[in-house]
Design a protein around this motif. Structure first.
Motif, short mmCIF file in Angstrom:
data_model
loop_
_atom_site.label_atom_id
_atom_site.label_comp_id
_atom_site.label_asym_id
_atom_site.label_seq_id
_atom_site.Cartn_x
_atom_site.Cartn_y
_atom_site.Cartn_z
N TYR A 1 7.57 72.91 38.19
CA TYR A 1 6.21 72.51 37.87
C TYR A 1 6.20 71.49 36.73
N LEU A 2 6.99 71.75 35.69
CA LEU A 2 7.05 70.81 34.57
C LEU A 2 7.61 69.45 35.02
N ILE A 3 8.59 69.49 35.90
CA ILE A 3 9.15 68.25 36.45
C ILE A 3 8.09 67.50 37.26
N SER A 4 7.27 68.25 38.00
CA SER A 4 6.23 67.61 38.81
C SER A 4 5.18 66.91 37.95
N LEU A 5 5.03 67.35 36.70
CA LEU A 5 4.10 66.70 35.78
C LEU A 5 4.67 65.39 35.23
N GLY A 6 5.99 65.21 35.40
CA GLY A 6 6.63 63.99 34.93
C GLY A 6 7.62 64.21 33.80
N HIS A 7 7.83 65.46 33.38
CA HIS A 7 8.76 65.75 32.30
C HIS A 7 10.20 65.64 32.80
N ARG A 8 11.04 65.05 31.98
CA ARG A 8 12.46 64.94 32.30
C ARG A 8 13.33 65.56 31.22
N ARG A 9 12.86 65.55 29.99
CA ARG A 9 13.57 66.25 28.90
C ARG A 9 12.82 67.55 28.61
N ILE A 10 13.33 68.61 29.21
CA ILE A 10 12.67 69.92 29.12
C ILE A 10 13.56 70.87 28.34
N GLY A 11 13.09 71.27 27.17
CA GLY A 11 13.82 72.25 26.38
C GLY A 11 13.68 73.64 27.00
N PHE A 12 14.71 74.46 26.79
CA PHE A 12 14.67 75.82 27.34
C PHE A 12 15.13 76.80 26.28
N VAL A 13 14.35 77.85 26.06
CA VAL A 13 14.69 78.89 25.10
C VAL A 13 15.12 80.12 25.88
N THR A 14 16.37 80.49 25.76
CA THR A 14 16.88 81.64 26.51
C THR A 14 16.42 82.95 25.86
N GLY A 15 16.56 84.03 26.61
CA GLY A 15 16.25 85.35 26.07
C GLY A 15 17.47 85.98 25.43
N HIS A 16 17.31 87.21 24.97
CA HIS A 16 18.38 87.94 24.31
C HIS A 16 19.55 88.15 25.27
N GLY A 17 20.77 88.03 24.75
CA GLY A 17 21.96 88.15 25.57
C GLY A 17 22.16 89.51 26.19
N ASN A 18 21.50 90.56 25.67
CA ASN A 18 21.64 91.90 26.24
C ASN A 18 20.89 92.07 27.56
N TYR A 19 20.03 91.12 27.88
CA TYR A 19 19.22 91.21 29.08
C TYR A 19 19.80 90.33 30.18
N PHE A 20 20.07 90.91 31.35
CA PHE A 20 20.55 90.11 32.46
C PHE A 20 19.52 89.08 32.90
N ALA A 21 18.24 89.39 32.69
CA ALA A 21 17.18 88.46 33.06
C ALA A 21 17.32 87.14 32.30
#
Length: 334
Positions: free
Chosen positions: A174-194
């Protein structure tokens, strides 16, 4: 006024005491006609079964445990609400037990809870779901268990879950469809497989769009507000900062929003922010968060529903997620 008994219900409904018991315990294979007669008699007599009598009459305590170690109060509230609703429908009691999966006494604490409350079953939420020693103890005790969003031993127990990979893919796309190409990503805690699953979905969407993966745009989080703030400060300090940040939980996304406001960065004018979960928090921050709706309450309800079947077969239920677009995302200004 004398309190109504199960014998009174049986007499008024014109059915056996055993049938009344089966209806009250929400057992299957009771005809609709019989069920209606019993329910009408219960309402007419204002009958409320005695928990102590139910316990003495059978092998159940009519109590189940919900074990969690999650930093988000919004997640826990909704999980409890779902489990609690199903328990009330079946006249069971829910006992909530917070824990620390890193505690050396975790297994002993779970064992003590089972012994003291004589639990009929356990619901485990992430990251407790994947603690091998805790699972082994439950198997040893032969106590029914249902896990929410497990990442390991997927066929070992009944489970409820969403497709985290596809959900993160949907948001990134969805963010790409808006035109974004540099998308930051914040991961979750390493104890969670999700956490790893959502990162996989993010990378999957980038690859499909022909956008190269940039490790500098990925920052580790802890599924809490503070780590979201720290992630935003680091990502927005890059020489080429992202035009959008997708955080793996609403709590972290709220931290991203707070950091952007403090830095004088307009959302969504200069930065789009997206979250994951669609907890109540997503609608009280400003602007309201575009997020992935994870049906947390429904997951809790489904987990309790599976547990209260007390069947011997292992069942897995996948619930749908949904992309919810609100005011925190827009096309990049440049």
């Amino acid at each position: 006024m004398t309190r109504a008994t199960i014998k009174d219900v049986s007499r008024v409904a014109g059915v056996s005491i055993k049938t009344v018991s089966r209806v009250l315990n929400k057992e299957r294979y009771v005809s609709d006609d019989m069920r209606q007669k019993v329910e009408e008699a219960v309402a007419r007599l204002n009958y409320h079964p005695s928990q102590a009598a139910r316990t003495l009459a059978g092998k159940r305590s009519f109590q189940i445990g919900l074990i969690h170690d999650n930093p988000s109060p919004y997640y826990i509230f909704n999980m409890q609400a779902g489990v609690g609703q199903r328990c009330r429908e079946a006249d069971f009691r829910m006992i909530v037990q917070p824990c620390d999966i890193n505690s050396p006494g975790l297994v002993d604490d779970i064992g003590a809870l089972i012994d003291q409350a004589q639990l009929d079953g356990i619901i485990m939420t992430p990251p407790v779901t994947d603690v091998g020693t805790a699972l082994a103890e439950l198997f040893r005790r032969k106590i029914p268990v249902v896990r929410v969003q497990p990442g390991t031993d997927l066929t070992a127990t009944s489970a409820v879950y969403i497709d985290n990979v596809q959900a993160a893919d949907d948001m990134t796309a969805y963010l790409i469809s808006l035109g974004h190409r540099r998308i930051g990503f914040v991961t979750g805690h390493g104890n969670y497989f999700a956490s790893g699953q959502r990162l996989t979905g993010y990378r999957q969407a980038l690859q499909r769009a022909g956008i190269g993966f940039d490790a500098a745009l990925v920052f580790p989080g802890q599924f809490d507000f503070q780590s979201g703030t720290a992630a935003a400060e680091a990502l927005l300090a890059l020489d080429q900062p992202p035009t959008a940040i997708f955080a793996s939980s609403d709590d972290m996304a709220a931290g991203v929003l707070a950091a952007a406001h403090r830095m004088g960065i307009s959302v969504p004018g200069q930065l789009s922010v997206a979250g994951f979960d669609d907890t109540d928090l997503a609608q009280v921050v400003w602007p309201a968060l575009t997020t992935i709706h994870q049906p947390i309450r429904d997951l809790g309800y489904a987990a309790a529903d599976l547990l209260l079947e007390f069947g011997e077969t292992i069942e897995r239920r996948q619930l749908p997620h949904k992309l919810v677009v609100r005011g925190s995302t827009a096309a990049p200004s440049n």
